[in-house]
Enzyme design. Structure first.
Site, PDB file in Angstrom:
ATOM      1  N   ASP A  38      -7.201  -3.103  10.830  1.00 55.29           N
ATOM      2  CA  ASP A  38      -7.718  -4.127   9.931  1.00 55.29           C
ATOM      3  C   ASP A  38      -8.134  -5.406  10.677  1.00 55.29           C
ATOM      4  O   ASP A  38      -8.578  -6.368  10.058  1.00 55.29           O
ATOM      5  CB  ASP A  38      -6.681  -4.421   8.831  1.00 55.29           C
ATOM      6  CG  ASP A  38      -7.335  -4.748   7.497  1.00 55.29           C
ATOM      7  OD1 ASP A  38      -8.517  -4.396   7.309  1.00 55.29           O
ATOM      8  OD2 ASP A  38      -6.660  -5.372   6.661  1.00 55.29           O
ATOM      9  N   ARG A  41     -10.360 -11.500   2.380  1.00 58.89           N
ATOM     10  CA  ARG A  41     -11.293 -12.508   1.845  1.00 58.89           C
ATOM     11  C   ARG A  41     -10.696 -13.915   1.894  1.00 58.89           C
ATOM     12  O   ARG A  41     -11.409 -14.895   1.978  1.00 58.89           O
ATOM     13  CB  ARG A  41     -11.713 -12.115   0.418  1.00 58.89           C
ATOM     14  CG  ARG A  41     -10.582 -12.057  -0.560  1.00 58.89           C
ATOM     15  CD  ARG A  41     -10.962 -11.312  -1.841  1.00 58.89           C
ATOM     16  NE  ARG A  41     -11.034  -9.865  -1.635  1.00 58.89           N
ATOM     17  CZ  ARG A  41     -11.449  -8.995  -2.552  1.00 58.89           C
ATOM     18  NH1 ARG A  41     -11.827  -9.420  -3.751  1.00 58.89           N
ATOM     19  NH2 ARG A  41     -11.485  -7.703  -2.292  1.00 58.89           N
ATOM     20  N   LYS A  65       0.841  -1.202   0.000  1.00 61.68           N
ATOM     21  CA  LYS A  65       0.000   0.000   0.000  1.00 61.68           C
ATOM     22  C   LYS A  65       0.872   1.247   0.000  1.00 61.68           C
ATOM     23  O   LYS A  65       1.931   1.245   0.631  1.00 61.68           O
ATOM     24  CB  LYS A  65      -0.868   0.029   1.276  1.00 61.68           C
ATOM     25  CG  LYS A  65      -2.029  -0.947   1.312  1.00 61.68           C
ATOM     26  CD  LYS A  65      -2.790  -0.795   2.624  1.00 61.68           C
ATOM     27  CE  LYS A  65      -3.921  -1.810   2.773  1.00 61.68           C
ATOM     28  NZ  LYS A  65      -5.029  -1.632   1.826  1.00 61.68           N
TER      29      LYS A  65
HETATM   30  N1  BES Z   1      -8.190  -3.703   4.629  1.00 63.09           N
HETATM   31  C1  BES Z   1      -8.338  -3.338   3.272  1.00 63.09           C
HETATM   32  C2  BES Z   1      -9.644  -2.606   2.981  1.00 63.09           C
HETATM   33  C3  BES Z   1      -9.860  -1.258   3.581  1.00 63.09           C
HETATM   34  C4  BES Z   1      -9.086  -0.177   3.199  1.00 63.09           C
HETATM   35  C5  BES Z   1     -10.920  -1.054   4.458  1.00 63.09           C
HETATM   36  C6  BES Z   1      -9.340   1.064   3.734  1.00 63.09           C
HETATM   37  C7  BES Z   1     -11.181   0.178   4.972  1.00 63.09           C
HETATM   38  C8  BES Z   1     -10.377   1.247   4.615  1.00 63.09           C
HETATM   39  C9  BES Z   1      -8.324  -4.563   2.385  1.00 63.09           C
HETATM   40  O1  BES Z   1      -7.538  -5.622   2.805  1.00 63.09           O
HETATM   41  C10 BES Z   1      -7.838  -4.146   1.057  1.00 63.09           C
HETATM   42  O2  BES Z   1      -6.705  -3.738   0.984  1.00 63.09           O
HETATM   43  N2  BES Z   1      -8.672  -4.237   0.046  1.00 63.09           N
HETATM   44  C11 BES Z   1      -8.335  -3.840  -1.274  1.00 63.09           C
HETATM   45  C12 BES Z   1      -8.815  -4.921  -2.204  1.00 63.09           C
HETATM   46  C13 BES Z   1      -8.330  -4.771  -3.618  1.00 63.09           C
HETATM   47  C14 BES Z   1      -6.837  -4.988  -3.678  1.00 63.09           C
HETATM   48  C15 BES Z   1      -9.054  -5.771  -4.482  1.00 63.09           C
HETATM   49  C16 BES Z   1      -9.048  -2.527  -1.573  1.00 63.09           C
HETATM   50  O3  BES Z   1     -10.179  -2.342  -1.116  1.00 63.09           O
HETATM   51  O4  BES Z   1      -8.448  -1.682  -2.222  1.00 63.09           O
HETATM   52 ZN    ZN Z   2      -7.158  -5.741   4.807  1.00 58.16          ZN
HETATM   53 MN    MN Z   3      -5.521  -5.465   2.141  1.00 61.62          MN
END
Ligand code: BES
Ligand code: ZN
Ligand code: MN
Length: 456
Positions: free
Chosen positions: A247, A310, A236
């Site tokens: 998280d 997931r 990230k």
């Molecule tokens: N934990 C994050 C999702 C998240 C980010 C929740 C910010 C609340 C605030 C999750 O693990 C994630 O990184 N999801 C990605 C998925 C994508 C790579 C398909 C996302 O949402 O960008």
């Molecule tokens: Zn996550």
């Molecule tokens: Mn993630």
């Protein structure tokens, strides 16, 4: 907090008069002239969340006027606006006294583990007669637990530490507790292992069982326990990583919901499953396009290592279905897409049962803990196709990301099992009365009410 922000008796407490501008005139007719004058001179009109303190000749406050708002969180701003002392509400009207007490108490919440407590112990509200004290106290504890766990930084809330926190929380009850890790995890819960294997604190599945002797229904609660989400090799950017200690917010909610059920002794048989991992980067981290096994046997191609939640939920949800519970419910800070769709304050709910979804929505409204339904839109299942595995974890398109994530999870729910999935923020971006910036319970009161209704 609990011990000091409520009082038992009302002998010397100061009355707070809840009013709106339309009832203020009538209310004042029953008050002495000096009060009427004071109200007049301060041009107090009982505007929402406005306050007027009435002193006597000695400067002591003898009564308080509070302009009613239409949200129960107003009792948090009330607590922030009255000086030290003991107060009681003179006339409650049709206000939900439990929620009022809860939000009053939450005005005193502080995450004090690393900074010490500012002392605000001189302010208390007399318990109203219609409040269900046990419910209020349990709800305060549950929300405090969620906030404290989320606010605890990843250096101290590792997967190992999360397992300890879980066992400490359930310690007062009669429970079975198991932690699966190491080779057993690798064999039995390969997706959990894959996500967490690069971290210093090893991945694990925490499995708790509890049952009321006269259980009427069975329920399994699952929570995403990613103690820190760096994104993995698909790292990230720093702004996106900043808050990722949160998280494990889903795990915190799942634990708090289980706690409420046990504490208020609902006639349920309960299973709590928390996959606890850190999505870290190391030489053995999972790679994009790795193909991994899941507990169910389906193979998954990693579309993006940042879609880790997931994967761990897939194994935990599949296991949650094995006892054929009446309901499986999961909480997860799963997608940024759910936040784009609904903003940070409104959790998304997905369910394979319309009636349950409607009931949960109504429970949320009742508890002032709002949720919003999103669809398990089947045609989007095509986005999760992989040419090399049974399923891709992300597919190629990012459109409808909250829906595709939920559809991915649905692959691991056994046929005929009722399932509710909650995708939430679990974090306040800014402080408002009773809701300080940081970890927040979102959907906890709603789900607890919904579950209480199931066994009524
Ligand atoms: N934990 C994050 C999702 C998240 C980010 C929740 C910010 C609340 C605030 C999750 O693990 C994630 O990184 N999801 C990605 C998925 C994508 C790579 C398909 C996302 O949402 O960008
Ligand atoms: Zn996550
Ligand atoms: Mn993630």
């Amino acid at each position: 907090m609990l011990k000091t922000c409520f009082a038992e008796s009302s002998k010397t407490s100061v009355p707070i008069r809840l009013c709106t501008s339309s009832i203020l005139t009538d209310l004042l007719k029953q008050r002495p002239i000096y009060v009427q004058t004071w109200v007049d001179q301060h041009a107090f009109t009982a505007a929402p969340s406005s306050i007027l303190l009435i002193p006597n000749q000695d400067g002591q406050i003898t009564e308080v006027f509070w302009g009613l708002d239409d949200t129960p969180w107003q009792f948090a701003s009330l607590a922030g606006n009255v000086p030290n002392g003991t107060y009681h509400i003179e006339e409650w009207g049709d206000i939900d006294q439990n929620l009022a007490c809860l939000t009053w108490a939450l005005a005193f919440y502080q995450f004090s583990r690393y900074k010490g407590q500012k002392n605000k112990s001189q302010l208390s509200l007399v318990w109203p007669s219609a409040a269900h004290k046990e419910w209020v106290e349990a709800a305060i504890e549950g929300i405090t637990l969620v906030r404290d766990l989320i606010n605890t930084p990843a250096c101290d809330l590792t997967p190992a530490a999360l397992a300890v926190s879980i066992e400490n929380t359930i310690a007062p009850f009669e429970y079975q507790f198991k932690v699966i890790l190491g080779e057993e995890l690798q064999r039995g819960f390969p997706a959990v292992h894959t996500v967490g294997k690069a971290a210093e604190s090893s991945p694990r599945l925490i499995d708790v069982r509890w049952s009321h002797p006269q259980a009427q229904k069975s329920i399994a609660i699952v929570g995403k326990g990613v103690c820190f989400d760096s994104g993995g090799l698909d790292i990230k950017p720093s702004a996106g990583m900043l808050m990722m200690k949160k998280d494990m917010g889903g795990a915190a909610h799942a634990l708090a919901l289980a706690y409420l059920i046990m504490k208020l002794n609902l006639p349920l048989s309960l299973r709590l499953l928390i996959p606890a991992v850190e999505n870290a980067i190391s030489g053995n981290a999972m790679h994009p396009m790795d193909i991994i096994k899941t507990r169910k046997g389906l193979t998954v191609e990693i579309g993006n290592t940042d879609a880790e939640g997931r994967l761990i939920l897939a194994d935990a949800l599949y296991e949650a279905c094995q006892d054929k519970p009446d309901l499986v419910i999961d909480f997860a800070t799963l997608t940024g897409a759910a936040r784009i769709a609904l903003g940070t304050e409104l959790p998304a709910i997905f369910s394979n049962n319309q009636e349950l979804s409607d009931d949960l929505l109504a429970a949320g409204q009742k508890m002032q803990d709002p949720l919003w339904p999103m669809p398990l839109h089947k045609p989007y299942a095509k986005y999760l196709k992989s040419s090399t595995a049974d399923l891709s974890s992300t597919g190629k398109s990012s459109y409808g990301g909250a829906i595709t994530a939920a559809l991915f999870l649905e692959h691991f729910i056994e046929k005929g099992i009722n399932w509710v999935h909650i995708d939430h923020m679990a974090w306040n971006l800014a402080s408002t009365p009773g809701k300080p910036e940081g970890g927040e319970a979102m959907g906890l009161l709603a789900t607890f009410k919904f579950i209480s209704n199931l066994v009524e």
